[in-house]
Design an enzyme around this catalytic site. Structure first.
Site, mmCIF file in Angstrom:
data_model
loop_
_atom_site.group_PDB
_atom_site.id
_atom_site.type_symbol
_atom_site.label_atom_id
_atom_site.label_comp_id
_atom_site.label_asym_id
_atom_site.label_seq_id
_atom_site.Cartn_x
_atom_site.Cartn_y
_atom_site.Cartn_z
ATOM 1 N N SER A 134 -19.456 -22.491 -34.279
ATOM 2 C CA SER A 134 -19.651 -22.108 -32.794
ATOM 3 C C SER A 134 -19.575 -20.618 -32.764
ATOM 4 O O SER A 134 -19.772 -20.146 -31.382
ATOM 5 C CB SER A 134 -18.600 -22.869 -32.097
ATOM 6 N N LYS A 185 -22.385 -19.318 -30.761
ATOM 7 C CA LYS A 185 -22.571 -19.138 -29.225
ATOM 8 C C LYS A 185 -22.589 -17.511 -28.790
ATOM 9 O O LYS A 185 -22.638 -17.389 -27.482
ATOM 10 C CB LYS A 185 -21.539 -19.926 -28.572
ATOM 11 N N SER A 210 -16.693 -23.757 -25.640
ATOM 12 C CA SER A 210 -17.621 -24.049 -26.743
ATOM 13 C C SER A 210 -18.316 -25.275 -26.638
ATOM 14 O O SER A 210 -18.388 -26.115 -27.711
ATOM 15 C CB SER A 210 -16.514 -24.038 -28.060
#
Length: 422
Positions: free
Chosen positions: A71, A74, A131
């Site tokens: 993640s 991102k 997230s």
């Protein structure tokens, strides 16, 4: 478990000892965070600590080895969102519609149904704090038209920023064998977010946000636990292990730390905290005139089996205080022939040492390269032509031998360089 203050003093003492010893790599110093990692887990581990202002690398371990970002991806999704906002292509009040594909994304997610929408502002908070994978797909489709096209935009921007070993296949970081990066590249991206879009950086410091009556908390546990920490992003998949890109400020100095492949959240966080604490102390002691560095083997246990000892990863030659800069890589596109006249000597070669959004950054990088690599480029002419929305930092009017010699030396210091003909 050592107390934080004692642990820091032990770490610094070992770092200073190892920095002053030509046999630094033979020490078996270990901090508590990664004392008991299994050999299988060690293959995922990578870390780097960088001075956010100068780009100097204070510590690096497997920093250029490929890793899955999870993640942390991102951050790039948000970087392109900030870019669209700054250019006027988006407004924070615009609506982001969730397609069936976006709504079907795996958790972590907001759970917005197909056809429903949220604001760009809500989507940014969902990315930075929750997230949310469904919000990542929806934003990708909003900006790029499709998830695949947005992933291509992410990869191109990564290359332009100098993330030479990064490829994106999706906007969220869910498992995909094509989605690869390095600890060094994530540090470059983190610096780019702070430098290019400081007005939005506060999102990474937000501890929680409320969406449709539900409060969602930030996964970065160092926020509020370690003084000075104000970002950035965590990540986890089974393939990646526990990842963290973190930044902190202390005594007007900002550091960026990246830890990838941690075996648990707690051990990852402890390792990142140890690295930052030691980095701050090293910077403070350098300011008082001491010549020390963070030893390579300080924060990870000895791997099993035979290994090659290399001492301090950044090289003993860096003990003279000259800084290592994370330069931006050139845009990977064919270089058009220059129309400008060349000197009579036929010196029509150049080196490109970065591509920057600000002309002042390009000029600063040229000045640094000319200072550090004067043997090859002292007589070259600075050039900061703008192309593709960035300023290309070039030193031209060089002979072919000087251009190639310069790039070889520059790349040896982990800085970007490309030889350009005419």
């Amino acid at each position: 478990m050592l107390q934080p203050a004692r642990r820091l003093m032990v770490s610094i003492g070992l770092a200073a000892t190892m920095a002053l010893s030509p046999l630094a790599g033979t020490a078996q110093a270990q901090t508590p965070g990664f004392r008991n990692i299994l050999a299988a887990t060690q293959t995922k581990y990578a870390a780097i600590v960088v001075d956010a202002k100068t780009g100097e690398v204070l510590y690096a371990k497997h920093a250029d080895d490929p890793r899955y970002p999870a993640s942390i991806t991102k951050i790039m999704t948000l970087y392109l969102t900030f870019e669209a906002l700054s250019s006027g292509k988006l407004k924070t009040t615009d609506r982001v519609v969730f397609s069936p594909r976006a709504a079907a994304a795996s958790p972590s997610k907001l759970g917005v149904r197909p056809g429903e929408s949220i604001s760009v502002s809500e989507a940014m908070q969902a990315l930075a704090i929750k997230s949310a994978n469904d919000a990542a797909v929806a934003m990708a489709e909003k900006i790029g038209g499709s998830e695949a096209r947005f992933a291509a935009m992410m990869t191109l921007r990564a290359q332009e920023l100098g993330m030479q070993n990064t490829h994106f296949a999706n906007p969220h970081g869910l498992p995909d064998s094509r989605q690869l990066t390095t600890a060094r590249d994530i540090a470059i991206l983190s610096r780019a977010v702070m430098r290019d879009y400081p007005q939005y950086y506060h999102l990474f410091n937000q501890r929680s946000f409320t969406f449709r009556g539900q409060t969602m908390t930030n996964h970065n546990r160092l926020l509020g636990r370690m003084p000075g920490v104000d970002g950035l992003k965590t990540g986890f998949t089974n393939a990646s292990g526990f990842n963290l890109a973190v930044s902190a400020v202390r005594d007007n100095r900002r550091l960026i730390g990246v830890v990838m492949g941690g075996p648990t959240t707690a051990q990852r966080d402890q390792n990142a905290e140890d690295l930052l604490l030691t980095g701050f102390d090293v910077m403070s002691r350098r300011a008082r005139g001491e010549q020390i560095t963070v030893a390579q083997s300080l924060f990870e246990p000895e791997p099993t089996g035979p290994i090659q000892r290399t001492g301090i990863e950044q090289g003993d030659a860096e003990q003279d205080g000259v800084k290592i800069v994370l330069a931006h890589a050139p845009i990977p596109a064919p270089v058009a022939a220059r129309a400008a006249a060349r000197p009579a000597r036929g010196e029509d070669w150049a080196v490109q040492v970065g591509a920057f959004k600000k002309q002042s950054d390009a000029r600063a990088q040229i000045a640094l390269v000319k200072q550090r690599f004067s043997k090859w480029v002292s007589g070259g002419a600075a050039d900061t032509d703008r192309a593709g929305g960035v300023y290309k930092a070039r030193i031209q009017n060089l002979s072919e031998g000087d251009a190639r010699g310069a790039c070889k030396a520059i790349k040896a210091k982990k800085m970007a360089c490309m030889v350009v003909k005419g």
